[in-house]
Design an enzyme around this catalytic site. Structure first.
Site, PDB file in Angstrom:
ATOM      1  N   MET A 317      -9.965  33.090  56.278  1.00 24.56           N
ATOM      2  CA  MET A 317     -11.218  33.790  56.549  1.00 24.56           C
ATOM      3  C   MET A 317     -11.931  33.164  57.742  1.00 24.56           C
ATOM      4  O   MET A 317     -12.513  33.861  58.574  1.00 24.56           O
ATOM      5  CB  MET A 317     -12.123  33.771  55.311  1.00 24.56           C
ATOM      6  CG  MET A 317     -13.279  34.748  55.386  1.00 24.56           C
ATOM      7  SD  MET A 317     -14.325  34.754  53.904  1.00 24.56           S
ATOM      8  CE  MET A 317     -13.233  35.544  52.717  1.00 24.56           C
ATOM      9  N   GLY A 318     -11.880  31.832  57.833  1.00 20.31           N
ATOM     10  CA  GLY A 318     -12.505  31.154  58.962  1.00 20.31           C
ATOM     11  C   GLY A 318     -11.783  31.447  60.261  1.00 20.31           C
ATOM     12  O   GLY A 318     -12.403  31.793  61.269  1.00 20.31           O
ATOM     13  N   TRP A 320      -9.958  33.963  60.894  1.00 23.64           N
ATOM     14  CA  TRP A 320     -10.139  35.377  61.232  1.00 23.64           C
ATOM     15  C   TRP A 320     -11.356  35.570  62.143  1.00 23.64           C
ATOM     16  O   TRP A 320     -11.343  36.394  63.049  1.00 23.64           O
ATOM     17  CB  TRP A 320     -10.299  36.201  59.954  1.00 23.64           C
ATOM     18  CG  TRP A 320     -10.770  37.605  60.214  1.00 23.64           C
ATOM     19  CD1 TRP A 320     -10.077  38.602  60.850  1.00 23.64           C
ATOM     20  CD2 TRP A 320     -12.046  38.164  59.876  1.00 23.64           C
ATOM     21  NE1 TRP A 320     -10.839  39.755  60.912  1.00 23.64           N
ATOM     22  CE2 TRP A 320     -12.047  39.509  60.331  1.00 23.64           C
ATOM     23  CE3 TRP A 320     -13.173  37.670  59.226  1.00 23.64           C
ATOM     24  CZ2 TRP A 320     -13.142  40.355  60.154  1.00 23.64           C
ATOM     25  CZ3 TRP A 320     -14.256  38.511  59.045  1.00 23.64           C
ATOM     26  CH2 TRP A 320     -14.235  39.831  59.513  1.00 23.64           C
ATOM     27  N   HIS A 321     -12.402  34.785  61.928  1.00 19.33           N
ATOM     28  CA  HIS A 321     -13.582  34.876  62.792  1.00 19.33           C
ATOM     29  C   HIS A 321     -13.283  34.343  64.195  1.00 19.33           C
ATOM     30  O   HIS A 321     -13.894  34.777  65.172  1.00 19.33           O
ATOM     31  CB  HIS A 321     -14.760  34.100  62.188  1.00 19.33           C
ATOM     32  CG  HIS A 321     -15.409  34.794  61.027  1.00 19.33           C
ATOM     33  ND1 HIS A 321     -15.123  34.485  59.723  1.00 19.33           N
ATOM     34  CD2 HIS A 321     -16.333  35.798  60.993  1.00 19.33           C
ATOM     35  CE1 HIS A 321     -15.843  35.255  58.926  1.00 19.33           C
ATOM     36  NE2 HIS A 321     -16.576  36.060  59.665  1.00 19.33           N
ATOM     37  N   GLY A 322     -12.358  33.399  64.300  1.00 18.98           N
ATOM     38  CA  GLY A 322     -12.023  32.825  65.603  1.00 18.98           C
ATOM     39  C   GLY A 322     -11.433  31.437  65.436  1.00 18.98           C
ATOM     40  O   GLY A 322     -11.508  30.835  64.363  1.00 18.98           O
TER      41      GLY A 322
END
Length: 388
Positions: A317-318, A320-322
């Site tokens: 999830m982290g 995925w943000h960048g």
């Protein structure tokens, strides 16, 4: 044009959806017209970027071919290698679009909403593997589901079976009137959240922190709480717009927020914050990882398995943000919080150390709020900016 980013966009929506409202109030079916509206709206959204428009078309073709091919294959066989290959190919454009900006100034693959469209496509392949989707999907409905414009840029992430059910269920004029009322109510809530409360927090407080805060510590402390509130009202406002417009089109897109700052613990928080995303990662990453490890019997300790699942989930999830350090640390931070709460829950179940009453409920909310705000502070990147 950015969805819900200007009053011009809302004016265009009013014009486009006027026939939908009229047909709905008369008890007539309107989904065929709404498919046409989605095409027009997408044309308006991507009109300013030909590269993004072309990328969207190619991506959609890629996903549809993969989904159709895997559904056809699944009727005959069920090999793991084919399933894993289909999933990898489904998420490949997203992975490339996320990595490409770190190597090139030109990103011909990325476009607005690629993440949420990928989640929809990958979800369909996984549900086909699970036997939840057993028959071929009509091309028009598949395209409508993937390209449903109200939620294209930032969700909420819908599930095909729920979406398709809304398409198949007939709506009377009276039922649509209630749906329309709820939709308009959500849109007005969106204006309140995003353009009044969120805007005020950012414009009058965050941008003026250098005049308000009297020390370096105060600046960071005020920013942490202000940014957390701004992030909620801005994103919850956007979600309210997307859900409200969906309701007007006869589609009950899932809710994305449920009073997250009243959460009693971190599990409760992730059941309230960006729910469609957290549930997607829970169902298609965490649960599958735990099931796979249990089936293979590689890790027999349930607590260790659960904690490894949290680490995988929140790291993904982290990332995925960048790939910036704040996003990776944000993911690790929440994984550690979930592990800690997992241990606390087991300990408390055995020793009854934390009683359940109104006082402890309030204390739990206060503690969770501060812990969550610090997480958003990490996410913002301010912690890693020198000289702030």
């Amino acid at each position: 044009m950015t969805p819900y980013g200007s009053f011009t966009f809302f004016f265009i929506l009013v014009v486009l959806l006027a026939p939908t409202v009229i047909l709905g109030l008369l008890g007539k079916r309107f989904h065929t017209y709404n498919m046409f509206v989605s095409i027009i709206a997408l044309g308006i959204i991507f009109a300013s970027s030909l590269n993004q428009a072309i990328a969207l078309i190619i991506f959609t073709f890629w996903q549809v071919v993969l989904i159709k091919a895997y559904i056809a294959y699944r009727k005959k066989s069920n090999r793991n290698t084919i399933f894993y290959t289909a999933v990898i190919l489904s998420i490949l454009p997203l992975v490339v679009s996320k990595l490409l900006p770190y190597f090139s100034d030109v990103n011909l693959i990325g476009f607005l909403g690629i993440s949420y469209l990928t989640f929809k496509g990958t979800q369909l392949i996984m549900e086909t593997r699970d036997g939840l989707i057993k028959k071929d999907l009509p091309l028009s409905r598949l395209l409508y589901f993937i390209l449903f414009f109200p939620t294209i840029s930032s969700g909420p992430i819908d599930r095909y079976r729920r979406f398709n059910k809304d398409l198949e269920v007939g709506i009377s004029g009276e039922q649509y009137k209630l749906l329309l009322y709820e939709g308009i109510n959500k849109i007005f809530r969106g204006f309140l959240y995003k353009y009044i409360i969120g805007y005020s927090i950012n414009h009058f407080f965050i941008t003026n922190l250098r005049f308000i805060a009297h020390s370096h510590f105060q600046h960071h402390l005020y920013y942490m709480y202000a940014y957390s509130l701004y992030l909620f009202f801005d994103f919850a406002g956007y979600s309210a717009f997307a859900i409200g417009v969906s309701y007007m089109m006869g589609i009950k897109s899932p809710e994305n927020f449920n009073k997250p700052f009243l959460s009693r613990n971190m599990k409760d928080f992730w059941n309230r914050w960006h729910m469609s995303l957290s549930f997607w990662f829970r169902d298609y990453v965490y649960m599958r990882f735990v099931f796979w490890m249990t089936k293979k019997k590689w890790i027999k300790n349930r607590n260790l398995l659960s904690n490894l699942g949290y680490l995988l989930l929140f790291l993904l999830m982290g990332v995925w943000h960048g790939l910036e350090v704040q996003y990776i640390i944000y993911g690790i931070y929440h994984a550690l919080l979930m592990m800690a709460y997992n241990s606390f829950e087991r300990f408390n179940k055995k020793h009854k150390w934390w009683p359940q009453n109104k006082l402890t409920h309030i204390v739990a909310i206060i503690i969770t709020f501060h812990v969550v705000c610090f997480g958003f502070y990490i996410f913002s990147g301010q912690l890693f900016h020198k000289g702030v």
